[in-house]
Motif scaffolding. Sequence first.
Motif, PDB file in Angstrom:
ATOM      1  N   ILE A  94       4.194 -12.283  12.178  1.00  0.00           N
ATOM      2  CA  ILE A  94       3.941 -11.112  11.336  1.00  0.00           C
ATOM      3  C   ILE A  94       2.478 -10.694  11.429  1.00  0.00           C
ATOM      4  N   GLY A  95       1.605 -11.675  11.654  1.00  0.00           N
ATOM      5  CA  GLY A  95       0.189 -11.360  11.784  1.00  0.00           C
ATOM      6  C   GLY A  95      -0.125 -10.424  12.940  1.00  0.00           C
ATOM      7  N   LYS A  96       0.785 -10.332  13.901  1.00  0.00           N
ATOM      8  CA  LYS A  96       0.600  -9.435  15.044  1.00  0.00           C
ATOM      9  C   LYS A  96       1.081  -8.003  14.745  1.00  0.00           C
ATOM     10  N   LEU A  97       1.611  -7.786  13.546  1.00  0.00           N
ATOM     11  CA  LEU A  97       2.218  -6.490  13.215  1.00  0.00           C
ATOM     12  C   LEU A  97       1.380  -5.692  12.227  1.00  0.00           C
ATOM     13  N   LYS A  98       0.076  -5.753  12.361  1.00  0.00           N
ATOM     14  CA  LYS A  98      -0.787  -5.069  11.399  1.00  0.00           C
ATOM     15  C   LYS A  98      -0.527  -3.565  11.359  1.00  0.00           C
ATOM     16  N   HIS A  99      -0.017  -3.024  12.459  1.00  0.00           N
ATOM     17  CA  HIS A  99       0.272  -1.579  12.493  1.00  0.00           C
ATOM     18  C   HIS A  99       1.331  -1.173  11.485  1.00  0.00           C
ATOM     19  N   ILE A 100       2.184  -2.138  11.070  1.00  0.00           N
ATOM     20  CA  ILE A 100       3.230  -1.839  10.091  1.00  0.00           C
ATOM     21  C   ILE A 100       2.625  -1.581   8.718  1.00  0.00           C
ATOM     22  N   PHE A 101       1.549  -2.276   8.418  1.00  0.00           N
ATOM     23  CA  PHE A 101       1.030  -2.293   7.051  1.00  0.00           C
ATOM     24  C   PHE A 101      -0.129  -1.332   6.796  1.00  0.00           C
ATOM     25  N   ASN A 158       0.816  -1.222   0.000  1.00  0.00           N
ATOM     26  CA  ASN A 158       0.000   0.000   0.000  1.00  0.00           C
ATOM     27  C   ASN A 158       0.846   1.267   0.000  1.00  0.00           C
ATOM     28  N   GLY A 159       1.905   1.254  -0.817  1.00  0.00           N
ATOM     29  CA  GLY A 159       2.715   2.454  -0.982  1.00  0.00           C
ATOM     30  C   GLY A 159       3.832   2.626   0.021  1.00  0.00           C
ATOM     31  N   LYS A 160       3.950   1.736   0.979  1.00  0.00           N
ATOM     32  CA  LYS A 160       5.011   1.857   1.981  1.00  0.00           C
ATOM     33  C   LYS A 160       6.354   1.395   1.408  1.00  0.00           C
ATOM     34  N   SER A 161       7.434   1.918   1.961  1.00  0.00           N
ATOM     35  CA  SER A 161       8.777   1.546   1.537  1.00  0.00           C
ATOM     36  C   SER A 161       9.050   0.078   1.847  1.00  0.00           C
ATOM     37  N   SER A 162       9.454  -0.671   0.838  1.00  0.00           N
ATOM     38  CA  SER A 162       9.692  -2.098   1.059  1.00  0.00           C
ATOM     39  C   SER A 162      10.897  -2.346   1.956  1.00  0.00           C
ATOM     40  N   TRP A 163      11.919  -1.509   1.872  1.00  0.00           N
ATOM     41  CA  TRP A 163      13.076  -1.683   2.753  1.00  0.00           C
ATOM     42  C   TRP A 163      12.706  -1.336   4.198  1.00  0.00           C
ATOM     43  N   ASP A 164      11.854  -0.323   4.383  1.00  0.00           N
ATOM     44  CA  ASP A 164      11.413   0.029   5.742  1.00  0.00           C
ATOM     45  C   ASP A 164      10.610  -1.108   6.364  1.00  0.00           C
ATOM     46  N   VAL A 165       9.691  -1.679   5.591  1.00  0.00           N
ATOM     47  CA  VAL A 165       8.873  -2.768   6.116  1.00  0.00           C
ATOM     48  C   VAL A 165       9.735  -3.997   6.379  1.00  0.00           C
ATOM     49  N   PHE A 166      10.650  -4.291   5.466  1.00  0.00           N
ATOM     50  CA  PHE A 166      11.596  -5.393   5.673  1.00  0.00           C
ATOM     51  C   PHE A 166      12.322  -5.233   7.004  1.00  0.00           C
ATOM     52  N   THR A 167      12.810  -4.019   7.270  1.00  0.00           N
ATOM     53  CA  THR A 167      13.562  -3.761   8.501  1.00  0.00           C
ATOM     54  C   THR A 167      12.682  -3.898   9.738  1.00  0.00           C
ATOM     55  N   GLN A 168      11.460  -3.378   9.667  1.00  0.00           N
ATOM     56  CA  GLN A 168      10.558  -3.472  10.810  1.00  0.00           C
ATOM     57  C   GLN A 168      10.205  -4.926  11.139  1.00  0.00           C
ATOM     58  N   ILE A 169       9.949  -5.721  10.110  1.00  0.00           N
ATOM     59  CA  ILE A 169       9.601  -7.130  10.341  1.00  0.00           C
ATOM     60  C   ILE A 169      10.786  -7.879  10.947  1.00  0.00           C
ATOM     61  N   LEU A 170      11.994  -7.586  10.456  1.00  0.00           N
ATOM     62  CA  LEU A 170      13.173  -8.242  11.015  1.00  0.00           C
ATOM     63  C   LEU A 170      13.341  -7.889  12.489  1.00  0.00           C
ATOM     64  N   HIS A 171      13.180  -6.622  12.816  1.00  0.00           N
ATOM     65  CA  HIS A 171      13.425  -6.181  14.186  1.00  0.00           C
ATOM     66  C   HIS A 171      12.294  -6.574  15.139  1.00  0.00           C
ATOM     67  N   GLU A 172      11.056  -6.536  14.666  1.00  0.00           N
ATOM     68  CA  GLU A 172       9.931  -6.784  15.565  1.00  0.00           C
ATOM     69  C   GLU A 172       9.458  -8.229  15.582  1.00  0.00           C
ATOM     70  N   ALA A 173       9.721  -8.964  14.478  1.00  0.00           N
ATOM     71  CA  ALA A 173       9.246 -10.349  14.421  1.00  0.00           C
ATOM     72  C   ALA A 173      10.364 -11.349  14.184  1.00  0.00           C
ATOM     73  N   GLN A 174      11.560 -10.858  13.910  1.00  0.00           N
ATOM     74  CA  GLN A 174      12.715 -11.713  13.612  1.00  0.00           C
ATOM     75  C   GLN A 174      12.420 -12.657  12.434  1.00  0.00           C
ATOM     76  N   VAL A 175      11.817 -12.084  11.393  1.00  0.00           N
ATOM     77  CA  VAL A 175      11.561 -12.825  10.165  1.00  0.00           C
ATOM     78  C   VAL A 175      12.212 -12.074   9.012  1.00  0.00           C
ATOM     79  N   VAL A 176      12.972 -12.811   8.197  1.00  0.00           N
ATOM     80  CA  VAL A 176      13.632 -12.231   7.031  1.00  0.00           C
ATOM     81  C   VAL A 176      12.721 -12.381   5.820  1.00  0.00           C
ATOM     82  N   THR A 177      12.482 -11.283   5.122  1.00  0.00           N
ATOM     83  CA  THR A 177      11.724 -11.280   3.883  1.00  0.00           C
ATOM     84  C   THR A 177      12.620 -10.675   2.796  1.00  0.00           C
ATOM     85  N   ILE A 178      12.064 -10.374   1.635  1.00  0.00           N
ATOM     86  CA  ILE A 178      12.840  -9.700   0.590  1.00  0.00           C
ATOM     87  C   ILE A 178      12.094  -8.452   0.157  1.00  0.00           C
ATOM     88  N   PRO A 179      12.720  -7.272   0.269  1.00  0.00           N
ATOM     89  CA  PRO A 179      12.059  -6.031  -0.169  1.00  0.00           C
ATOM     90  C   PRO A 179      11.923  -5.995  -1.685  1.00  0.00           C
TER      91      PRO A 179
END
Length: 454
Positions: free
Chosen positions: A446-453, A395-416
């Motif tokens: 990640i399902g607990k991080l709806k505030h990120i998205f 939804n227009g958010k920075s993919s690198w920012d979301v990648f970083t938030q998920i890594l730090h808050e959920a310890q899950v690696v994705t690909i921006p």
Amino acid sequence: QVDDAHADIITSMAALVMLAVAALSAKGATALSTGGRSPMTMRLRVERNANFAKLQGGYLFPRVNRIRREFAEAQPELAEKIISLGIGDTTQPIPSHILGGLVEGAATLGTPAGYSGYGAEQGNSDLRAKIAATCYGGTGITPDEVFVSDGAKCDIARLQLMFGSAVTSAVQDPSYPVYVDTSVMLGQTGLVDAETGQFEKLVYMKCEPSLDFFPDLAKQPRADVIYFCSPNNPTGAVATRAQLEALVAKATEDGSIIVFDAAYAPFIRTPGVPKSIFEIDGAKNVAIEVNSFSKYAGFTGVRLGWTVVPDALEYADGSKVRDDFNRVMTTAFNGASNVVQAGGLACLDEAGLAEIDDLIDYYLGNAAILRGLADDLGLKYCGGVDSPYVFMDLNGKSSWDVFTQILHEAQVVTIPGAGFGPGGESYLRLSAFASRANCEEARARIGKLKHIFH
């Protein structure tokens, strides 16, 4: 301990190095001690390939690994919790029958009768025949058009070497980075446009979600070589028969060559969806196909693939593309491992194909879980059906920012998505190549991080 003979060798080598340093200094080589470099570092008189200076940062996947490693080092208490849905590296063990082929291939080398040294650079003749019959039955592809290699990624670089610097290449946007980076390395492009993030002289075929991530071919300028991947990495989109017919028609009209990346073909389960470009009439006149056992059988670390170059494919002067690729393979490649090719033969017999089906079912089950995650978050997505990748719209958010938030808050690696080109920004790629438990756990975290998205 170092014996006298080895000590003499080491002393001689040290002397040679000192002589080389002295000779360079005498010719005006300048020692540098700035920028954190060692005082002994010196510039030689060899010019760097200017094309490498055009590349933007590091290659995507090592960059992601570096960020993961730095996070783990900074927060070691969280290191063990990290789950990877990032790089498309298989995680399930090689199945028993296919493994047996590898073991037998290795054991045979330990016998006088079974030992073999260099093989044909084009590949084991039995394996070439089996690939042609099993993967291309009914298309007319013959064994001598199949070149066995150490993987599709390597073959893309070899194809680029064959095409050279004078061609114009076209890539999907977003796109697997190898197509872009090798085009830059070979000197096919200009500099990157700072505003668009695109390289000059490279044709970017915009793939919009409104067209199911297939390019609007009517709007595309002519290119000599068109790189196309289906099922697609990163979007997970799978081209229909009608779409591939349009792609072949475009290449035929423009006199272009399609390089069709079919590395994820076995994930296609929907009836009527082509697994090979050569299922399309006329494709043998305009297309090359690269493929790999990596995702078929868990060979990401074993390394075995192939490229099909039809005999009918000809350059403007009438010379055969196959002959040039054969020259590349016989000059720059010594052939795939004999042991690994034995494993490839096991992959393509009845028991091996059944094991591959089981592996694909497993990863597609993981993909369904990741689709469920996107649904949990209320996000639009592509892929996850006939494909191991789910491409989530941020939804227009920075993919690198979301990648970083998920890594730090959920310890899950994705690909921006931005790592796949400008068209990938505001998307996140999730890979189903993880364990079932990790996919389920990642969905929960990640399902607990709806505030990120939102």
